[in-house]
Scaffold this active site. Structure first.
Site, PDB file in Angstrom:
ATOM      1  N   PHE A 110       0.809  -1.220   0.000  1.00 45.53           N
ATOM      2  CA  PHE A 110       0.000   0.000   0.000  1.00 45.53           C
ATOM      3  C   PHE A 110       0.841   1.268   0.000  1.00 45.53           C
ATOM      4  O   PHE A 110       0.384   2.334  -0.410  1.00 45.53           O
ATOM      5  CB  PHE A 110      -0.977  -0.001   1.177  1.00 45.53           C
ATOM      6  CG  PHE A 110      -0.418   0.435   2.501  1.00 45.53           C
ATOM      7  CD1 PHE A 110      -0.571   1.736   2.949  1.00 45.53           C
ATOM      8  CD2 PHE A 110       0.243  -0.463   3.336  1.00 45.53           C
ATOM      9  CE1 PHE A 110      -0.068   2.142   4.176  1.00 45.53           C
ATOM     10  CE2 PHE A 110       0.741  -0.082   4.559  1.00 45.53           C
ATOM     11  CZ  PHE A 110       0.589   1.226   4.989  1.00 45.53           C
ATOM     12  N   LYS A 111       2.101   1.161   0.421  1.00 46.69           N
ATOM     13  CA  LYS A 111       2.957   2.344   0.462  1.00 46.69           C
ATOM     14  C   LYS A 111       3.171   2.944  -0.933  1.00 46.69           C
ATOM     15  O   LYS A 111       3.497   4.125  -1.066  1.00 46.69           O
ATOM     16  CB  LYS A 111       4.312   1.991   1.076  1.00 46.69           C
ATOM     17  CG  LYS A 111       4.250   1.223   2.403  1.00 46.69           C
ATOM     18  CD  LYS A 111       3.669   2.029   3.523  1.00 46.69           C
ATOM     19  CE  LYS A 111       3.547   1.238   4.814  1.00 46.69           C
ATOM     20  NZ  LYS A 111       4.801   0.966   5.499  1.00 46.69           N
ATOM     21  N   ASP A 112       2.980   2.131  -1.978  1.00 49.13           N
ATOM     22  CA  ASP A 112       3.152   2.643  -3.344  1.00 49.13           C
ATOM     23  C   ASP A 112       2.206   3.792  -3.655  1.00 49.13           C
ATOM     24  O   ASP A 112       2.535   4.677  -4.453  1.00 49.13           O
ATOM     25  CB  ASP A 112       2.913   1.530  -4.369  1.00 49.13           C
ATOM     26  CG  ASP A 112       4.023   0.489  -4.402  1.00 49.13           C
ATOM     27  OD1 ASP A 112       5.191   0.864  -4.192  1.00 49.13           O
ATOM     28  OD2 ASP A 112       3.714  -0.693  -4.632  1.00 49.13           O
ATOM     29  N   THR A 146       7.761   0.288   3.557  1.00 48.90           N
ATOM     30  CA  THR A 146       8.058   1.673   3.187  1.00 48.90           C
ATOM     31  C   THR A 146       9.387   1.771   2.455  1.00 48.90           C
ATOM     32  O   THR A 146       9.523   2.508   1.481  1.00 48.90           O
ATOM     33  CB  THR A 146       8.083   2.582   4.430  1.00 48.90           C
ATOM     34  OG1 THR A 146       6.762   2.733   4.930  1.00 48.90           O
ATOM     35  CG2 THR A 146       8.636   3.961   4.104  1.00 48.90           C
TER      36      THR A 146
END
Length: 496
Positions: A110-112, A146
């Site tokens: 999800f950090k993308d 991250t």
């Protein structure tokens, strides 16, 4: 436009571009905008908008000094061909509920969502010094995801460099290889002897070391900034996918404009769920935000007791990105729900630093609990949830998402209110854990586990993960906590 200041004081008065470039406030606080909540995002036509159009609407509200053309360009570059689904964050049915898939970006996490656009934001900030050779070094500690997402975003980005620290032996084999094989002339990666909290605290100390920062600027023409969610430019793009989830429900006719929704969010550093709180303040009708923790359940204990206490055992779990005892982004939530009481926030953060704990006033806790619920899952419950989700829904989840799945399964259902679980990573980032839960052989490397999991379930391995097996490892450095500052100095010299 100069509306951003520290959670611990109001002496700063920065634009969003300045706050993004600086990353962390000089007093150690996080940048906040008192206009949050006074400006609303129009949701009347949300169901007709693409992810990119929703992003433009939300980000123009949160980052008012970026021009419409600047935002359009940033969004086009960040949310294009590198995503494997045109919805960017597609919503899928999951039994009677829904799951929001946040892992279709280049690093399968999800950090993308934020770290594909943060470098584009950074490129549109400008130096406040007279040094024509100045470049930004992104300095980040990661608990797993991250680091790679930041590396992928900033690799060879003009005018930047990036240094990532990760806790040695406390990330998955896939996560480690994603970082240590990263290409790019401006990147450095280093393992740290300690856990994520140790590394994150050391990074904050480096940011707060005025002497070190002065030497970096003079000797290497480098200023420091952050890609962790302590940087407001990393946080605000995550707000978009809450609006996108709502838009997808509208398109399916599952609700009408103004109907409430509920989100269940696996989180360790509190950034993912804080983005939901920002969405709520911007007018998205969120009934409840549920914080799902793993065995390191410091957030659960805080939300149930009103006391935050980091002086407790630290557990290494199968959900390493949530193995965190100091949830940095909680500070922003405390600021807003204390109604902007910077003196109180300064006191709470001092207590946490000096004594390892703080206690929130009762009235403030009542406000917090009116927004946030909580739950947690131990290791056996995580494993059982992965198994149950597959058996009941024929849907694979990773161990972090499984924490949320378990918590959601224990919650009473609100009448006529859709529930959305945020899925934070591809299950193929943790193939051994997922395979064990499903009773699939997990002998050999993580890549053998990927193959076995794919063969047993008929699901597809993300190509970028499977190809890691043959990538060349570039970074093998390991330092102690007290060696991180020296490593940053040498990294800055190498890229200057």
């Amino acid at each position: 436009m100069n509306t951003f200041h520290s959670t611990r004081g109001t002496t700063d008065s920065l634009t969003s571009k300045q706050a993004i470039r600086q990353g962390l406030a000089g007093d150690g606080g996080l940048f906040v905008d008192d206009g949050l909540g006074s400006r609303r995002v129009d949701i009347d036509d949300l169901g007709s908008l693409s992810y990119q159009k929703i992003a433009h609407r939300v980000l123009s509200t949160l980052l008012p000094d970026f021009t419409p053309d600047e935002l359009e360009d940033c969004i086009a570059q960040a949310y294009g061909h590198q995503w494997t689904d045109e919805e960017i964050t597609p919503l899928r049915p999951l039994g009677e509920d829904y799951v929001l898939e946040l892992f279709h970006g280049p690093t399968s996490a999800f950090k993308d969502v934020a770290l594909q656009i943060l470098p584009r934001f950074m490129a549109r900030t400008s130096s406040t010094s007279d040094d024509p050779d100045e470049r930004i070094m992104i300095l980040t500690a990661t608990s797993g995801d991250t680091g790679k997402a930041a590396l992928a975003g900033f690799a060879d980005a003009p005018g930047t460099a990036i240094t990532v620290f990760y806790p040695e032996g406390k990330v998955s084999q896939v996560q480690q290889l994603q970082m240590t094989t990263q290409k790019g002339s401006n990147v450095r990666v280093c393992a740290v002897r300690g856990n994520f909290d140790d590394a994150q605290s050391a990074v904050k100390s480096i940011f707060g070391d005025a002497g070190l920062r002065k030497r970096l600027a003079q000797n290497s023409h480098v200023i420091l900034s952050s890609a962790n969610s302590i940087n407001v430019g990393r946080l605000v793009p995550q707000v978009v996918y809450y609006f996108s989830a709502y838009a997808q429900l509208l398109r399916r006719g599952e609700l009408s404009v103004g109907d409430g929704v509920e989100f269940v969010v696996p989180t360790g550093n509190f950034g993912d769920v804080l983005a939901g709180y920002y969405a709520k303040r911007l007018g998205l009708p969120i009934e409840h935000l549920v914080v799902a923790s793993d065995r390191n359940n410091v957030l659960f204990d805080f939300l149930t007791s009103g006391t935050y206490n980091r002086k407790r055992p630290f557990f290494e779990t199968t959900s390493p990105s949530m193995d965190i005892l100091i949830s940095s982004n909680l500070e922003r939530m405390l600021y807003y729900l204390s109604e902007g009481d910077t003196r109180l926030i300064r006191t709470l953060m001092t207590d946490l630093s000096d004594w390892g704990a703080f206690e929130v006033p009762d009235e403030m806790m009542r406000r917090i609990r009116s927004v946030f619920g909580c739950g947690w899952a131990d290791e056996s419950q995580v494993s059982q949830s992965i198994h149950d989700c597959w058996e009941r829904n024929h849907y694979l989840i990773d161990p972090h998402t499984a924490c949320g799945y378990y918590v959601m399964s224990q919650m009473p259902r609100l009448a006529n209110t859709p529930r959305i679980l945020l899925s934070t990573a591809s299950p193929y980032k943790f193939p051994r854990v997922v395979g064990d839960a499903l009773g699939i052989s997990t002998q050999g490397t993580d890549f053998a586990c990927m193959d076995g999991l794919s063969q047993a379930t008929g699901t597809v391995i993300p190509p970028a993960l499977r190809s890691l097996e043959t990538e060349q490892v570039r970074f093998t450095d390991v330092v102690g906590i007290d060696g991180m500052g020296e490593f940053v100095t040498s990294a800055a010299a190498a890229v200057s």
